[in-house]
Enzyme design. Structure first.
Site, PDB file in Angstrom:
ATOM      1  N   HIS A 184      31.836  34.021  42.202  1.00  0.00           N
ATOM      2  CA  HIS A 184      31.609  34.108  40.751  1.00  0.00           C
ATOM      3  C   HIS A 184      30.132  34.282  40.440  1.00  0.00           C
ATOM      4  CE1 HIS A 184      35.539  31.924  40.969  1.00  0.00           C
ATOM      5  NE2 HIS A 184      35.828  32.850  40.067  1.00  0.00           N
ATOM      6  N   HIS A 185      29.372  34.813  41.388  1.00  0.00           N
ATOM      7  CA  HIS A 185      27.942  34.991  41.079  1.00  0.00           C
ATOM      8  C   HIS A 185      27.771  35.980  39.930  1.00  0.00           C
ATOM      9  CE1 HIS A 185      28.586  38.540  43.525  1.00  0.00           C
ATOM     10  NE2 HIS A 185      27.428  39.016  43.128  1.00  0.00           N
ATOM     11  N   LYS A 191      36.663  40.989  40.463  1.00  0.00           N
ATOM     12  CA  LYS A 191      37.346  42.293  40.453  1.00  0.00           C
ATOM     13  C   LYS A 191      37.927  42.598  41.818  1.00  0.00           C
ATOM     14  CE  LYS A 191      37.997  46.254  38.230  1.00  0.00           C
ATOM     15  NZ  LYS A 191      39.398  46.157  38.736  1.00  0.00           N
ATOM     16  N   LYS A 224      31.194  44.773  48.403  1.00  0.00           N
ATOM     17  CA  LYS A 224      31.357  46.154  47.936  1.00  0.00           C
ATOM     18  C   LYS A 224      30.731  46.331  46.552  1.00  0.00           C
ATOM     19  CE  LYS A 224      35.564  47.501  48.854  1.00  0.00           C
ATOM     20  NZ  LYS A 224      36.995  47.874  48.739  1.00  0.00           N
ATOM     21  N   ASP A 250      26.185  48.310  42.987  1.00  0.00           N
ATOM     22  CA  ASP A 250      25.683  47.797  41.703  1.00  0.00           C
ATOM     23  C   ASP A 250      26.749  47.765  40.618  1.00  0.00           C
ATOM     24  OD1 ASP A 250      23.123  47.240  42.582  1.00  0.00           O
ATOM     25  OD2 ASP A 250      22.387  49.265  42.154  1.00  0.00           O
ATOM     26  N   LYS A 271      40.865  39.500  45.027  1.00  0.00           N
ATOM     27  CA  LYS A 271      41.978  40.327  45.518  1.00  0.00           C
ATOM     28  C   LYS A 271      43.279  39.604  45.265  1.00  0.00           C
ATOM     29  CE  LYS A 271      42.263  44.257  47.812  1.00  0.00           C
ATOM     30  NZ  LYS A 271      41.186  45.256  47.812  1.00  0.00           N
ATOM     31  N   SER A 286      36.558  52.002  38.432  1.00  0.00           N
ATOM     32  CA  SER A 286      37.190  50.895  37.699  1.00  0.00           C
ATOM     33  C   SER A 286      36.191  50.272  36.727  1.00  0.00           C
ATOM     34  CB  SER A 286      37.657  49.804  38.668  1.00  0.00           C
ATOM     35  OG  SER A 286      38.923  50.106  39.194  1.00  0.00           O
TER      36      SER A 286
HETATM   37  N1  GLU Z   1      41.673  48.092  45.584  1.00  0.00           N
HETATM   38  C1  GLU Z   1      40.483  48.868  45.514  1.00  0.00           C
HETATM   39  C2  GLU Z   1      39.478  48.384  46.547  1.00  0.00           C
HETATM   40  O1  GLU Z   1      39.839  47.796  47.533  1.00  0.00           O
HETATM   41  C3  GLU Z   1      39.946  48.983  44.104  1.00  0.00           C
HETATM   42  C4  GLU Z   1      39.498  47.722  43.455  1.00  0.00           C
HETATM   43  C5  GLU Z   1      39.144  47.867  41.970  1.00  0.00           C
HETATM   44  O2  GLU Z   1      39.126  48.976  41.468  1.00  0.00           O
HETATM   45  O3  GLU Z   1      38.913  46.830  41.363  1.00  0.00           O
HETATM   46  O4  GLU Z   1      38.316  48.646  46.454  1.00  0.00           O
END
Ligand code: GLU
Length: 476
Positions: free
Chosen positions: A69-70, A75, A99, A104, A111, A367
């Site tokens: 949660h930094h 996401k 990632k 950025d 997940k 996204s």
């Molecule tokens: N599931 C994708 C990933 O592993 C997309 C994640 C997203 O768009 O939040 O990067």
């Protein structure tokens, strides 16, 4: 023995990510406590719920993990697969944190997973499962535009994201930003143009850029450029298909493609669009015109090629097959397709691996654009397209007048056209992938002791995350 090792590994994906983390942490100047805080998962939610299937009730096992949660919201995608387990979801959530930092995207990593084989359920049951899962996330505050924002992953797509958005909106009818609770939605339900192909396109941009550096290519024993490169792709799902399509369109030769149940090869090259059509009709890659079949899908990974793109699942290149890999470069489309043990073998052999946490970040990047669109309630390009077009027209007309030279109508059109949503998404993604690669490349070549690009990518990610902690004022 080999089989036992692979089975043992199955539940150690998170440990693998920790190994990568520890290897990189040595190059990061940070408080040990902060590094520990980053390393492990903050919140793990495991739930079982009942769903009616025909005249029976099935108990469904599901997860959502928020790794860091930094930055918020957190996401990451939601996968539907029989292989889902807590360890896997934790590992994938952690990879999302790194990632997002690399490209950025100002989110923490998360997940989700539901332990089902989506192929064995009807759309009606899948809808029931998805809506119930979303309800469980709402109940525990594990979803929301400012909390945690899911997206597609293995086994899910736009349809599931639409169900999630609709369920969330049912609970929060007065929330104006509700559509930002999930990304990867259909365009008509708050999605963004370019999201569907984003991960594959990001892979293409990343590899194409890596192959512009002549000095690097020389060290890797490759010619610069994509044209003429012989490529094998594992996985003809959303990621693998689009990656293959963009490479094909750029003049690469797709010499092999594998799916979960079949794999084919051809030295003359395979058109991925036609092959996908065939696969959808027949349910197998076997028998596609001009190709021969591999004995097993796994054999495709060992086919001689310039670039191997594993774009299916984790643990595909492991201690047993690493020595047989004949690619010069592995472009990780999937999350975690190469195990640490395999990576050590490949690095020794001189195989270059462009790592997942950078290379498949195109999905989450777009996204992020979709989330911004949902919060701003306006399509990218809507305000400026015509304005920019008018400005460009004036510039072109003035140049024509000043120089006395006429340009053709077609050329004029190409110059004056203002940007629309798809053009902005593509250029934003291209810029992101190029910039991120250059930062990783710099760490890779110029940090003493870093031997592989994955460690360089982890170092870049960790430095950024550590910095955001110090900006929070935890440290003076
Ligand atoms: N599931 C994708 C990933 O592993 C997309 C994640 C997203 O768009 O939040 O990067």
């Amino acid at each position: 023995m080999a089989k036992k090792l692979k089975e043992q590994r199955e539940n150690n994906f998170f440990d693998d990510v920790v190994k990568y983390f520890d290897k990189a942490a040595k190059f990061v100047n940070a408080d040990k406590g902060i590094l520990e805080q980053i390393k492990y998962c903050n919140s793990v939610y495991r739930v079982k719920f009942p769903v009616r299937v025909g005249d029976k009730v099935e108990v469904i096992e599901a997860y959502r993990v928020e790794h860091s949660h930094h930055k918020t919201p957190t996401k990451g995608g939601i996968r539907y697969s029989e292989h889902v387990n807590q360890d896997e979801v934790m590992a994938l959530a952690a990879l999302m944190t790194y990632k997002c930092a690399i490209v950025d995207v100002p989110f923490g990593g998360a997940k989700g997973g539901i332990k089902i084989n989506p192929r064995s359920y009807t759309p009606e049951v899948l809808e029931r499962v998805t809506r119930r899962y979303t309800t469980e996330l709402v109940k525990k505050n594990f979803i929301g535009p400012g909390i945690d924002v899911p997206a597609p992953d293995y086994g899910t797509g736009e349809r599931e994201m639409a169900w999630i958005a609709d369920t969330f909106q049912t609970f929060y009818p007065l929330e104006t930003d509700a559509l930002g609770c999930v990304t990867g939605k259909p365009i008509g339900q708050g999605g963004i143009r370019g999201r569907r192909e984003a991960t594959g396109l990001g892979i293409f941009y990343g590899v194409r850029h890596a192959l512009t550096y002549k000095e690097d290519c020389k060290k890797w024993g490759m010619e610069p450029g994509i044209e003429g490169k012989r490529i094998v792709v594992q996985g003809l799902g959303n990621v693998g298909f689009h990656a293959a399509k963009f490479f094909f369109e750029a003049g690469a030769i797709i010499v092999g493609i594998a799916e979960y149940n079949s794999a084919v090869y051809s030295e003359n090259g395979i058109n991925p669009v036609e092959l996908q059509k065939w696969f959808r009709e027949k349910g197998t890659l076997d028998g596609f015109k001009g190709t021969k079949s591999f004995k097993t899908p796994a054999e495709a990974l060992e086919y001689s090629c310039d670039i191997l793109v594993p774009a299916a699942l984790e643990n595909q290149i492991h201690i047993d097959n690493a020595k047989n890999i004949r690619a010069k470069l592995i472009a990780e489309g999937a999350n975690g397709p190469v195990t640490p043990e395999a990576e050590a073998i490949l690095t020794k052999k001189g195989v270059i691996i462009i790592p997942d946490i950078y290379l498949n970040a195109g999905g989450v990047t777009v996204s992020y654009f979709e989330w911004l669109k949902n919060l701003s309630h306006v399509r990218f390009g809507r305000m400026e397209k015509r304005f920019q077009g008018a400005v460009n027209t004036r510039i072109v007309n003035n140049i024509e007048r000043a120089t006395g030279k006429k340009i053709t109508d077609a050329e004029k059109q190409a110059i004056i056209e203002g940007p629309d949503e798809i053009a902005l998404v593509y250029s934003g993604l291209e810029e992101t992938m190029i910039n991120a690669y250059d930062v990783i490349r710099e760490a890779y070549w110029n940090t003493k002791g870093i031997e592989d690009m994955r460690t360089a990518a982890f170092v870049v990610a960790l430095r950024k995350i550590v910095e955001s902690y110090s900006l929070l004022g935890i440290f003076p």
